[in-house]
Motif scaffolding. Structure first.
Motif, PDB file in Angstrom:
ATOM      1  N   GLU A  76      41.855  47.142  39.790  1.00  0.00           N
ATOM      2  CA  GLU A  76      41.418  48.461  40.265  1.00  0.00           C
ATOM      3  C   GLU A  76      40.122  48.878  39.569  1.00  0.00           C
ATOM      4  OE1 GLU A  76      43.097  53.083  40.529  1.00  0.00           O
ATOM      5  OE2 GLU A  76      44.422  51.451  39.909  1.00  0.00           O
ATOM      6  N   TRP A  77      40.061  48.611  38.266  1.00  0.00           N
ATOM      7  CA  TRP A  77      38.839  48.890  37.495  1.00  0.00           C
ATOM      8  C   TRP A  77      37.658  48.136  38.082  1.00  0.00           C
ATOM      9  CZ3 TRP A  77      35.843  45.382  34.718  1.00  0.00           C
ATOM     10  CH2 TRP A  77      34.909  45.917  33.814  1.00  0.00           C
ATOM     11  N   LEU A  78      37.875  46.849  38.411  1.00  0.00           N
ATOM     12  CA  LEU A  78      36.809  46.039  38.985  1.00  0.00           C
ATOM     13  C   LEU A  78      36.317  46.625  40.304  1.00  0.00           C
ATOM     14  CD1 LEU A  78      35.032  43.500  39.172  1.00  0.00           C
ATOM     15  CD2 LEU A  78      36.988  42.335  40.231  1.00  0.00           C
ATOM     16  N   ALA A  79      37.239  47.004  41.176  1.00  0.00           N
ATOM     17  CA  ALA A  79      36.844  47.579  42.465  1.00  0.00           C
ATOM     18  C   ALA A  79      35.989  48.824  42.272  1.00  0.00           C
ATOM     19  CB  ALA A  79      38.087  47.898  43.295  1.00  0.00           C
ATOM     20  N   LEU A 129      37.726  30.490  40.643  1.00  0.00           N
ATOM     21  CA  LEU A 129      38.667  30.676  41.738  1.00  0.00           C
ATOM     22  C   LEU A 129      38.892  29.342  42.432  1.00  0.00           C
ATOM     23  CD1 LEU A 129      37.153  34.022  42.997  1.00  0.00           C
ATOM     24  CD2 LEU A 129      39.404  33.738  41.946  1.00  0.00           C
ATOM     25  N   ILE A 130      40.068  29.178  43.028  1.00  0.00           N
ATOM     26  CA  ILE A 130      40.442  27.895  43.601  1.00  0.00           C
ATOM     27  C   ILE A 130      39.530  27.506  44.771  1.00  0.00           C
ATOM     28  CG2 ILE A 130      42.155  28.915  45.176  1.00  0.00           C
ATOM     29  CD1 ILE A 130      43.864  26.394  44.721  1.00  0.00           C
ATOM     30  N   ASP A 131      39.191  26.218  44.847  1.00  0.00           N
ATOM     31  CA  ASP A 131      38.400  25.641  45.925  1.00  0.00           C
ATOM     32  C   ASP A 131      37.033  26.305  46.076  1.00  0.00           C
ATOM     33  OD1 ASP A 131      40.329  23.746  46.554  1.00  0.00           O
ATOM     34  OD2 ASP A 131      41.289  25.018  48.061  1.00  0.00           O
ATOM     35  N   THR A 132      36.380  26.526  44.937  1.00  0.00           N
ATOM     36  CA  THR A 132      35.034  27.102  44.991  1.00  0.00           C
ATOM     37  C   THR A 132      34.056  26.143  44.313  1.00  0.00           C
ATOM     38  OG1 THR A 132      35.489  28.443  42.988  1.00  0.00           O
ATOM     39  CG2 THR A 132      35.842  29.485  45.151  1.00  0.00           C
ATOM     40  N   SER A 174      37.163  23.061  40.496  1.00  0.00           N
ATOM     41  CA  SER A 174      38.177  24.037  40.918  1.00  0.00           C
ATOM     42  C   SER A 174      38.917  23.637  42.180  1.00  0.00           C
ATOM     43  CB  SER A 174      37.519  25.400  41.153  1.00  0.00           C
ATOM     44  OG  SER A 174      36.762  25.399  42.362  1.00  0.00           O
ATOM     45  N   MET A 175      38.619  22.445  42.711  1.00  0.00           N
ATOM     46  CA  MET A 175      39.343  22.003  43.890  1.00  0.00           C
ATOM     47  C   MET A 175      40.825  21.849  43.551  1.00  0.00           C
ATOM     48  SD  MET A 175      36.854  21.846  46.037  1.00  0.00           S
ATOM     49  CE  MET A 175      35.986  23.087  45.055  1.00  0.00           C
ATOM     50  N   LYS A 176      41.671  22.088  44.517  1.00  0.00           N
ATOM     51  CA  LYS A 176      43.106  22.086  44.262  1.00  0.00           C
ATOM     52  C   LYS A 176      43.556  20.804  43.597  1.00  0.00           C
ATOM     53  CE  LYS A 176      47.535  23.187  46.430  1.00  0.00           C
ATOM     54  NZ  LYS A 176      48.232  23.578  47.684  1.00  0.00           N
ATOM     55  N   GLU A 177      43.015  19.674  44.047  1.00  0.00           N
ATOM     56  CA  GLU A 177      43.435  18.387  43.491  1.00  0.00           C
ATOM     57  C   GLU A 177      42.873  18.156  42.084  1.00  0.00           C
ATOM     58  OE1 GLU A 177      39.735  17.665  46.045  1.00  0.00           O
ATOM     59  OE2 GLU A 177      41.598  18.858  46.141  1.00  0.00           O
ATOM     60  N   GLN A 178      41.823  18.874  41.708  1.00  0.00           N
ATOM     61  CA  GLN A 178      41.242  18.722  40.377  1.00  0.00           C
ATOM     62  C   GLN A 178      41.997  19.538  39.331  1.00  0.00           C
ATOM     63  OE1 GLN A 178      37.279  19.914  41.619  1.00  0.00           O
ATOM     64  NE2 GLN A 178      36.516  17.825  41.444  1.00  0.00           N
ATOM     65  N   GLY A 179      42.524  20.697  39.747  1.00  0.00           N
ATOM     66  CA  GLY A 179      43.444  21.435  38.887  1.00  0.00           C
ATOM     67  C   GLY A 179      42.835  22.372  37.869  1.00  0.00           C
ATOM     68  N   TRP A 180      41.512  22.583  37.898  1.00  0.00           N
ATOM     69  CA  TRP A 180      40.903  23.434  36.878  1.00  0.00           C
ATOM     70  C   TRP A 180      40.537  24.825  37.387  1.00  0.00           C
ATOM     71  CZ3 TRP A 180      41.440  22.698  31.934  1.00  0.00           C
ATOM     72  CH2 TRP A 180      41.758  21.409  31.499  1.00  0.00           C
ATOM     73  N   TYR A 181      41.097  25.223  38.525  1.00  0.00           N
ATOM     74  CA  TYR A 181      41.071  26.639  38.902  1.00  0.00           C
ATOM     75  C   TYR A 181      42.086  27.334  37.996  1.00  0.00           C
ATOM     76  CZ  TYR A 181      45.222  25.054  41.368  1.00  0.00           C
ATOM     77  OH  TYR A 181      46.432  24.487  41.670  1.00  0.00           O
ATOM     78  N   GLY A 182      42.223  28.644  38.081  1.00  0.00           N
ATOM     79  CA  GLY A 182      43.217  29.204  37.181  1.00  0.00           C
ATOM     80  C   GLY A 182      43.287  30.710  37.108  1.00  0.00           C
ATOM     81  N   VAL A 183      43.219  31.411  38.251  1.00  0.00           N
ATOM     82  CA  VAL A 183      43.402  32.865  38.254  1.00  0.00           C
ATOM     83  C   VAL A 183      44.692  33.162  39.008  1.00  0.00           C
ATOM     84  CG1 VAL A 183      42.429  35.097  38.904  1.00  0.00           C
ATOM     85  CG2 VAL A 183      40.900  33.232  38.211  1.00  0.00           C
ATOM     86  N   THR A 184      45.649  33.755  38.323  1.00  0.00           N
ATOM     87  CA  THR A 184      46.943  34.029  38.956  1.00  0.00           C
ATOM     88  C   THR A 184      46.766  34.926  40.171  1.00  0.00           C
ATOM     89  OG1 THR A 184      48.016  33.839  36.799  1.00  0.00           O
ATOM     90  CG2 THR A 184      49.257  34.942  38.543  1.00  0.00           C
ATOM     91  N   LEU A 225      41.789  38.892  43.851  1.00  0.00           N
ATOM     92  CA  LEU A 225      40.424  38.968  43.346  1.00  0.00           C
ATOM     93  C   LEU A 225      39.424  38.621  44.448  1.00  0.00           C
ATOM     94  CD1 LEU A 225      38.451  39.411  41.069  1.00  0.00           C
ATOM     95  CD2 LEU A 225      38.912  37.081  40.260  1.00  0.00           C
ATOM     96  N   LYS A 226      39.726  37.592  45.236  1.00  0.00           N
ATOM     97  CA  LYS A 226      38.841  37.241  46.347  1.00  0.00           C
ATOM     98  C   LYS A 226      38.736  38.388  47.352  1.00  0.00           C
ATOM     99  CE  LYS A 226      39.317  32.184  46.263  1.00  0.00           C
ATOM    100  NZ  LYS A 226      40.013  31.008  46.844  1.00  0.00           N
ATOM    101  N   ALA A 227      39.829  39.091  47.582  1.00  0.00           N
ATOM    102  CA  ALA A 227      39.812  40.205  48.538  1.00  0.00           C
ATOM    103  C   ALA A 227      38.872  41.316  48.065  1.00  0.00           C
ATOM    104  CB  ALA A 227      41.223  40.753  48.731  1.00  0.00           C
ATOM    105  N   ILE A 228      38.889  41.607  46.769  1.00  0.00           N
ATOM    106  CA  ILE A 228      37.994  42.640  46.228  1.00  0.00           C
ATOM    107  C   ILE A 228      36.546  42.175  46.305  1.00  0.00           C
ATOM    108  CG2 ILE A 228      37.327  43.870  44.128  1.00  0.00           C
ATOM    109  CD1 ILE A 228      40.309  43.805  43.334  1.00  0.00           C
TER     110      ILE A 228
END
Length: 342
Positions: free
Chosen positions: A188-191, A212-215, A219-229, A234-237
């Motif tokens: 909410e603070w970010l928005a 963020l995943i797949d960016t 960060s690709m899903k198969e690489q595994g180094w994305y990591g924002v729950t 966050l993408k929507a904001i």
């Protein structure tokens, strides 16, 4: 007399570094890489709005590592712009990444205190050997407080207006070993912060350790180094602000790799992987000795991002990106491996 056309000067500039992984060993290569990076930045950072550090300042978040960080910074303090910091999982996570990794949540509060006040090597007690395991909230407070004291930052998220541009730093609010977990309050603070004096033709700069995943690269899903729950939230904001430039670390992927830049078009921010000062990683999923970062120039109609090799003190070929403003279209300069299809 001929008229001499002077090259256009940027309205603002700054540097982005990440994953310095400073250790308690003075001569460790990570420490030497940071010294070399800062020495190099002094050569071209005149007029800079600051150095933006995207997390994993230290390797384990221990006091002696922060002391080594301050020692290195003190060498260049007279010639460097101000540094602002993002929290990384190595700085405040619940795991000390050593051999073997040490899970702080299995330890008593006294044992954690000994580890954080001295070093993992001096913690003689067996993890979890006496008393109850430390509460995650207590662990979070301890880790975040050490980060805040060492860096002067106000917490895991904060923002700054510098020379007319907005710089926003995001970070985890749980001591997760790897990922970023953001509260509803932070989102909410970010928005709210993104809406402050926002204009489509003025970039907003956001810094978050985990991509963020797949960016971007790694960060690709198969690489595994994305990591924002809260990846989807966050993408929507961010989708309301395509003028945002999001810089992340965590993956260590070298700037010569594919997807250093993620092109969000007019629907999402432009995102950049900022590589690593400590050591690099490749598309072949292998470590690589090296040290890299980014330099950003802001003009009235575009933002230019250039990759820097701190070991050789040179600009990285095919790692220069030109993003036109307002962000209706983008031109990627000299980077044949960029991926605009995501």
């Amino acid at each position: 007399m001929e008229n001499i056309i002077k090259p256009e000067q940027p309205l603002a500039c700054f540097q982005v570094i990440t994953d310095t992984h400073v250790t308690d060993r003075v001569d460790h290569i990570h420490n030497r890489h940071l010294e070399k990076a800062l020495a190099d930045i002094t050569m071209y950072s005149s007029g800079s709005s600051g150095i933006m550090h995207v997390g994993d300042l230290t390797d384990r978040g221990l006091p002696e590592e922060y002391r080594q960080l301050h020692r290195i910074l003190s060498i260049y303090q007279e010639s460097l712009p101000e540094i602002r910091y993002t929290v990384g999982n190595h700085d405040i996570g619940d795991t000390l990444w050593q051999d073997p990794p040490l899970d702080l949540t299995t330890m008593t509060e006294d044992e954690v205190e000994r580890v954080l006040e001295h070093s993992a090597a001096t913690a003689k007690g067996e993890p979890g050997s006496t008393g109850e395991s430390i509460l995650p909230f207590t662990l979070w407070e301890k880790r975040l407080n050490q980060f805040a004291v060492a860096t002067g930052m106000r917490g895991s998220y904060h923002d700054h207006w510098i020379n007319g541009y907005h710089y926003i730093f995001l970070g985890t609010e749980q001591p997760h070993p790897k990922n970023c977990d953001m509260s509803a309050e932070q989102l909410e603070w970010l928005a709210t912060k993104l809406s402050e004096d926002a204009s489509p033709d003025r970039p907003i700069f956001v810094f978050l350790h985990q991509p963020l995943i797949d960016t971007v690269a790694g960060s690709m899903k198969e690489q595994g180094w994305y990591g924002v729950t809260q990846d989807a939230e966050l993408k929507a904001i961010l989708s309301h602000y395509p003028q945002v430039f999001l810089f992340s670390g965590h993956t260590h992927w070298q700037l010569e790799a594919k997807r250093t830049m993620y092109d969000g078009g007019d629907q999402m921010p432009t995102m950049f992987n900022a590589a690593s000062v400590g050591y690099l990683w490749t598309d072949q999923d292998e470590p690589l000795e090296g040290s890299q970062g980014l330099h950003v120039d802001v003009y009235h109609d575009r933002v230019v991002v250039k990759g820097r090799d701190f070991v050789t003190g040179t600009w990285i070929e095919n790692a220069e990106y030109v993003v036109q403003l307002p962000k209706i279209k983008k031109t990627v300069t000299n980077h044949l491996q960029s991926d605009d299809s995501l």
